[in-house]
Design a protein around this motif. Sequence first.
Motif, mmCIF file in Angstrom:
data_model
loop_
_atom_site.group_PDB
_atom_site.id
_atom_site.type_symbol
_atom_site.label_atom_id
_atom_site.label_comp_id
_atom_site.label_asym_id
_atom_site.label_seq_id
_atom_site.Cartn_x
_atom_site.Cartn_y
_atom_site.Cartn_z
ATOM 1 N N TYR A 3 0.832 -1.209 0.000
ATOM 2 C CA TYR A 3 0.000 0.000 0.000
ATOM 3 C C TYR A 3 0.861 1.252 0.000
ATOM 4 C CZ TYR A 3 -3.827 -3.145 1.400
ATOM 5 O OH TYR A 3 -4.754 -4.155 1.470
ATOM 6 N N ASP A 4 1.933 1.245 0.773
ATOM 7 C CA ASP A 4 2.844 2.395 0.809
ATOM 8 C C ASP A 4 3.484 2.618 -0.562
ATOM 9 O OD1 ASP A 4 2.278 2.850 3.474
ATOM 10 O OD2 ASP A 4 4.140 1.937 4.211
ATOM 11 N N ALA A 5 3.867 1.542 -1.224
ATOM 12 C CA ALA A 5 4.485 1.665 -2.550
ATOM 13 C C ALA A 5 3.488 2.226 -3.562
ATOM 14 C CB ALA A 5 5.015 0.310 -3.013
ATOM 15 N N LEU A 6 2.227 1.849 -3.442
ATOM 16 C CA LEU A 6 1.215 2.299 -4.392
ATOM 17 C C LEU A 6 0.699 3.698 -4.072
ATOM 18 C CD1 LEU A 6 -0.716 -1.049 -4.833
ATOM 19 C CD2 LEU A 6 0.912 0.005 -6.423
ATOM 20 N N GLY A 7 0.838 4.113 -2.826
ATOM 21 C CA GLY A 7 0.491 5.483 -2.430
ATOM 22 C C GLY A 7 -0.925 5.891 -2.799
ATOM 23 N N ASP A 8 -1.048 7.057 -3.436
ATOM 24 C CA ASP A 8 -2.355 7.639 -3.739
ATOM 25 C C ASP A 8 -3.156 6.837 -4.763
ATOM 26 O OD1 ASP A 8 -0.665 8.272 -5.848
ATOM 27 O OD2 ASP A 8 -1.461 10.296 -6.105
ATOM 28 N N MET A 9 -2.540 5.892 -5.436
ATOM 29 C CA MET A 9 -3.295 5.040 -6.370
ATOM 30 C C MET A 9 -4.368 4.236 -5.632
ATOM 31 S SD MET A 9 -0.555 3.542 -9.106
ATOM 32 C CE MET A 9 -1.863 3.080 -10.256
ATOM 33 N N MET A 10 -4.129 3.964 -4.341
ATOM 34 C CA MET A 10 -5.095 3.191 -3.562
ATOM 35 C C MET A 10 -6.377 3.986 -3.299
ATOM 36 S SD MET A 10 -3.932 0.175 -3.186
ATOM 37 C CE MET A 10 -5.253 -0.371 -2.125
ATOM 38 N N ARG A 11 -6.349 5.285 -3.477
ATOM 39 C CA ARG A 11 -7.541 6.102 -3.269
ATOM 40 C C ARG A 11 -8.257 6.431 -4.565
ATOM 41 N NH1 ARG A 11 -3.889 8.526 0.332
ATOM 42 N NH2 ARG A 11 -3.440 10.179 -1.149
ATOM 43 N N LYS A 12 -7.576 6.267 -5.695
ATOM 44 C CA LYS A 12 -8.170 6.682 -6.968
ATOM 45 C C LYS A 12 -8.226 5.543 -7.981
ATOM 46 C CE LYS A 12 -6.358 11.327 -6.301
ATOM 47 N NZ LYS A 12 -5.404 12.314 -6.746
ATOM 48 N N GLU A 13 -7.095 5.144 -8.492
ATOM 49 C CA GLU A 13 -7.054 4.171 -9.577
ATOM 50 C C GLU A 13 -7.360 2.742 -9.152
ATOM 51 O OE1 GLU A 13 -4.699 6.420 -8.956
ATOM 52 O OE2 GLU A 13 -4.262 7.525 -10.784
ATOM 53 N N ILE A 14 -7.144 2.436 -7.871
ATOM 54 C CA ILE A 14 -7.370 1.077 -7.372
ATOM 55 C C ILE A 14 -8.499 1.100 -6.347
ATOM 56 C CG2 ILE A 14 -6.361 -0.874 -6.147
ATOM 57 C CD1 ILE A 14 -3.598 0.144 -7.152
ATOM 58 N N HIS A 15 -9.572 0.374 -6.664
ATOM 59 C CA HIS A 15 -10.688 0.278 -5.723
ATOM 60 C C HIS A 15 -10.516 -0.942 -4.826
ATOM 61 C CE1 HIS A 15 -14.698 0.374 -4.062
ATOM 62 N NE2 HIS A 15 -14.859 -0.885 -4.424
ATOM 63 N N ALA A 16 -10.046 -2.052 -5.411
ATOM 64 C CA ALA A 16 -9.877 -3.289 -4.657
ATOM 65 C C ALA A 16 -8.599 -3.987 -5.108
ATOM 66 C CB ALA A 16 -11.078 -4.205 -4.870
ATOM 67 N N LEU A 17 -7.873 -4.521 -4.134
ATOM 68 C CA LEU A 17 -6.620 -5.203 -4.433
ATOM 69 C C LEU A 17 -6.511 -6.448 -3.563
ATOM 70 C CD1 LEU A 17 -3.899 -5.076 -5.977
ATOM 71 C CD2 LEU A 17 -2.980 -3.804 -4.031
ATOM 72 N N ALA A 18 -6.579 -7.606 -4.195
ATOM 73 C CA ALA A 18 -6.373 -8.877 -3.500
ATOM 74 C C ALA A 18 -4.885 -9.199 -3.608
ATOM 75 C CB ALA A 18 -7.200 -9.977 -4.143
ATOM 76 N N ILE A 19 -4.244 -9.429 -2.465
ATOM 77 C CA ILE A 19 -2.785 -9.556 -2.432
ATOM 78 C C ILE A 19 -2.343 -10.928 -1.936
ATOM 79 C CG2 ILE A 19 -0.662 -8.660 -1.402
ATOM 80 C CD1 ILE A 19 -2.152 -5.991 -1.014
ATOM 81 N N GLN A 20 -1.380 -11.492 -2.638
ATOM 82 C CA GLN A 20 -0.625 -12.651 -2.167
ATOM 83 C C GLN A 20 0.831 -12.207 -2.212
ATOM 84 O OE1 GLN A 20 -1.150 -16.271 -4.374
ATOM 85 N NE2 GLN A 20 0.432 -17.334 -3.220
ATOM 86 N N ALA A 21 1.424 -12.004 -1.041
ATOM 87 C CA ALA A 21 2.801 -11.496 -0.941
ATOM 88 C C ALA A 21 3.674 -12.530 -0.245
ATOM 89 C CB ALA A 21 2.819 -10.182 -0.163
ATOM 90 N N GLU A 22 4.716 -12.975 -0.947
ATOM 91 C CA GLU A 22 5.594 -14.019 -0.430
ATOM 92 C C GLU A 22 7.060 -13.652 -0.616
ATOM 93 O OE1 GLU A 22 3.205 -18.059 -1.191
ATOM 94 O OE2 GLU A 22 3.853 -17.020 -3.028
ATOM 95 N N THR A 23 7.903 -14.328 0.147
ATOM 96 C CA THR A 23 9.340 -14.218 -0.057
ATOM 97 C C THR A 23 9.768 -15.359 -0.978
ATOM 98 O OG1 THR A 23 9.973 -15.654 1.753
ATOM 99 C CG2 THR A 23 9.642 -13.314 2.298
ATOM 100 N N PRO A 24 10.946 -15.285 -1.567
ATOM 101 C CA PRO A 24 11.420 -16.414 -2.378
ATOM 102 C C PRO A 24 11.474 -17.714 -1.564
ATOM 103 C CG PRO A 24 12.732 -14.475 -2.837
ATOM 104 C CD PRO A 24 11.831 -14.128 -1.670
ATOM 105 N N GLU A 25 11.757 -17.608 -0.279
ATOM 106 C CA GLU A 25 11.833 -18.788 0.586
ATOM 107 C C GLU A 25 10.458 -19.394 0.851
ATOM 108 O OE1 GLU A 25 13.355 -15.803 1.344
ATOM 109 O OE2 GLU A 25 15.324 -16.495 0.698
ATOM 110 N N ASP A 26 9.396 -18.614 0.723
ATOM 111 C CA ASP A 26 8.039 -19.115 0.948
ATOM 112 C C ASP A 26 7.586 -20.052 -0.165
ATOM 113 O OD1 ASP A 26 7.746 -17.573 3.260
ATOM 114 O OD2 ASP A 26 6.774 -15.910 2.192
ATOM 115 N N LEU A 27 8.218 -19.939 -1.313
ATOM 116 C CA LEU A 27 7.762 -20.719 -2.476
ATOM 117 C C LEU A 27 8.147 -22.170 -2.376
ATOM 118 C CD1 LEU A 27 8.528 -18.175 -5.299
ATOM 119 C CD2 LEU A 27 6.379 -18.588 -4.120
#
Length: 84
Positions: free
Chosen positions: A60-84
């Motif tokens: 969310y921090d990386a996307l900044g203001d896009m989360m208030r305008k261009e992005i209404h909904a974001l489903a996230i799967q965030a992993e490290t290389p070790e998680d794979l």
Amino acid sequence: MDEIRQRLAVLAPVKVELIDDSALHAGHAGARSGGGHYRLSIVSAAFAGKNTVSRHRMIYDALGDMMRKEIHALAIQAETPEDL
């Protein structure tokens, strides 16, 4: 979607899969306001030692203001290389 990818580059991802699901939400309030619906799968060493909430906050921090305008909904799967 290019701008989303560019902003996520600060996390030095080794993999980014971004899918635009906006068409599936036609007629939804978020679709009328112009915000898109996306699914994101991202792999980055920057997530090491972070819990799910912290990983999402980093995104969310990386996307900044896009989360208030261009992005209404974001489903996230965030992993490290070790998680794979």
